[in-house]
Design an enzyme around this catalytic site. Structure first.
Site, mmCIF file in Angstrom:
data_model
loop_
_atom_site.group_PDB
_atom_site.id
_atom_site.type_symbol
_atom_site.label_atom_id
_atom_site.label_comp_id
_atom_site.label_asym_id
_atom_site.label_seq_id
_atom_site.Cartn_x
_atom_site.Cartn_y
_atom_site.Cartn_z
ATOM 1 N N SER A 156 0.852 -1.189 0.000
ATOM 2 C CA SER A 156 0.000 0.000 0.000
ATOM 3 C C SER A 156 0.886 1.237 0.000
ATOM 4 O O SER A 156 2.010 1.205 0.515
ATOM 5 C CB SER A 156 -0.896 0.012 1.248
ATOM 6 O OG SER A 156 -1.568 1.251 1.387
ATOM 7 N N TYR A 191 -1.333 -0.437 10.565
ATOM 8 C CA TYR A 191 -1.448 -0.740 9.138
ATOM 9 C C TYR A 191 -0.222 -0.245 8.375
ATOM 10 O O TYR A 191 0.360 -0.974 7.570
ATOM 11 C CB TYR A 191 -2.717 -0.101 8.579
ATOM 12 C CG TYR A 191 -2.978 -0.418 7.127
ATOM 13 C CD1 TYR A 191 -3.415 -1.687 6.750
ATOM 14 C CD2 TYR A 191 -2.797 0.544 6.127
ATOM 15 C CE1 TYR A 191 -3.658 -1.980 5.415
ATOM 16 C CE2 TYR A 191 -3.045 0.252 4.794
ATOM 17 C CZ TYR A 191 -3.474 -1.013 4.448
ATOM 18 O OH TYR A 191 -3.715 -1.312 3.131
#
Length: 279
Positions: free
Chosen positions: A137, A150
Site C-alpha cells: 500500500s 497498518y
C-alpha cells in the site's frame, strides 16, 4: 498470460476481481479466503479449474497443507498473489489496540511469507518464469496518524519484498510490489475522509495483471496517487504531519465503519496467563 495462479484474499475487492479475470482467461486458480459463499460463487465460473481453500494465511502449517494439495492436483503455479490483508485504526495509548497491531502484522506481513514459502521451491525447481506478487500500500511509504499498525505492516511488507526480489535476481522468478492507493472495497467503505484517485477493483486488477506480465516490479494503483504521495513527501515533515492531522482517522476495531479483523483477540485475552499464541 498466466496459466496457474494462487490468490489469497480472493473473497472480495481486488482479490475477487483478480480471480475473475484469471478464471476468464482460462487459468487454473486456487481461491484462498475466509468467505466460503463468495469463493463458491467464483469457483462456479470454472469448477474444473478452481479449488477453494479457507486457511488462516498466518498459519504456516495450514498454508503448507493448502499448497501441497494444489501442487499435487494442479501443478506448480506461475503466479502467486499474496493479497489477503486487513486494515483499521490504531491508538498506541489504548492497550486493547496492541492486539490489533499483532493481528495486523500476522496477516499483512507474515501472511505474505507463509503464502510464498510453500510454493517457492517448486517454482524454482521448474526453472521457468514465474511471479510472486505482494499487495502492499502507499500507506507503507509513510506513517499516518491513527494508522500506525497498518502503515507498519505495509512498510515491513515493502522491505520484505525488496529482500526477496534481491535474493531471486539470479533466477527466473520475479517479485512485484503492488502499492494501491484507495480502491472501492470493504476496507475503504467505512472511511470518512477524502480518498483521491478512488479506483474500482476491476480496473485495478487489470492494471496489476498487465503490469506484472510486462515485468514491472513496482506498481502503483492508480499511478497519479503515487505522484501525489511523492509530492507531499517533499514538504517538511512538520507541514506534512499537520496536513495529515487535519484528516479524519481510520475507524478502530469496534467503532462504526470499522472492518472486521479475522482472528482478533482482545488485549485482555492476550495478557491472560492461560492465553496461548496462534499457531
Amino acid at each position: 498470460m498466466f496459466r496457474n495462479a494462487v490468490i489469497t484474499g480472493a473473497c472480495g475487492g481486488l482479490g475477487q476481481a483478480l480471480a475473475r479475470q484469471l478464471i476468464d482467461s482460462g487459468a487454473h486458480v486456487a481461491l484462498v479466503g475466509l468467505n466460503l459463499s463468495a469463493l463458491q460463487a467464483l469457483a462456479a465460473l470454472a469448477p474444473e479449474r478452481t479449488r477453494i481453500y479457507t486457511p488462516d494465511v498466518s498459519n504456516a502449517a495450514a498454508m503448507q497443507a493448502m499448497a501441497s494439495e494444489w501442487l499435487a492436483q494442479h501443478g506448480t503455479p506461475d503466479l502467486v498473489i499474496a493479497n489477503a490483508g486487513v486494515a483499521g485504526g490504531f491508538e498506541t495509548a489504548d492497550a486493547t489496540d496492541l492486539a490489533v497491531m499483532r493481528r495486523m502484522l500476522e496477516i499483512n506481513l507474515l501472511g505474505v511469507a507463509t503464502t510464498f514459502q510453500p510454493f517457492l521451491q517448486a517454482m524454482l525447481d521448474r526453472q521457468q518464469a514465474g511471479a510472486l506478487v505482494g499487495v502492499a500500500s502507499i500507506a507503507g511509504w509513510r506513517g499516518m496518524p491513527g494508522n500506525g499498525a497498518y502503515c507498519a505492516s505495509k512498510a515491513g511488507l515493502i522491505a520484505y519484498l525488496q529482500s526477496l526480489r534481491a535474493e531471486l535476481r539470479p533466477t527466473r522468478l520475479s517479485v512485484h510490489t503492488i502499492s494501491p492507493g484507495y480502491l472501492r472495497t470493504a476496507l475503504t467503505a467505512g472511511n470518512s475522509f477524502a480518498m483521491p484517485g478512488l479506483m474500482e477493483p476491476e480496473a485495478a486488477a487489470r492494471a496489476l495483471l498487465q503490469g506484472v506480465a510486462g515485468g514491472r516490479e513496482h506498481i502503483v494503483l492508480p499511478r497519479r496517487i503515487g505522484w501525489l504521495s511523492r509530492a507531499l513527501s517533499l514538504l517538511p515533515a512538520r507541514w506534512h504531519d499537520r496536513i495529515l492531522l487535519g484528516q479524519p482517522r481510520k475507524p478502530r476495531a469496534g467503532q462504526a465503519g470499522a472492518t472486521p479483523i479475522p482472528g482478533l483477540q482482545s488485549a485482555t485475552e492476550m495478557s491472560s496467563p492461560n492465553a496461548s499464541p496462534k499457531p
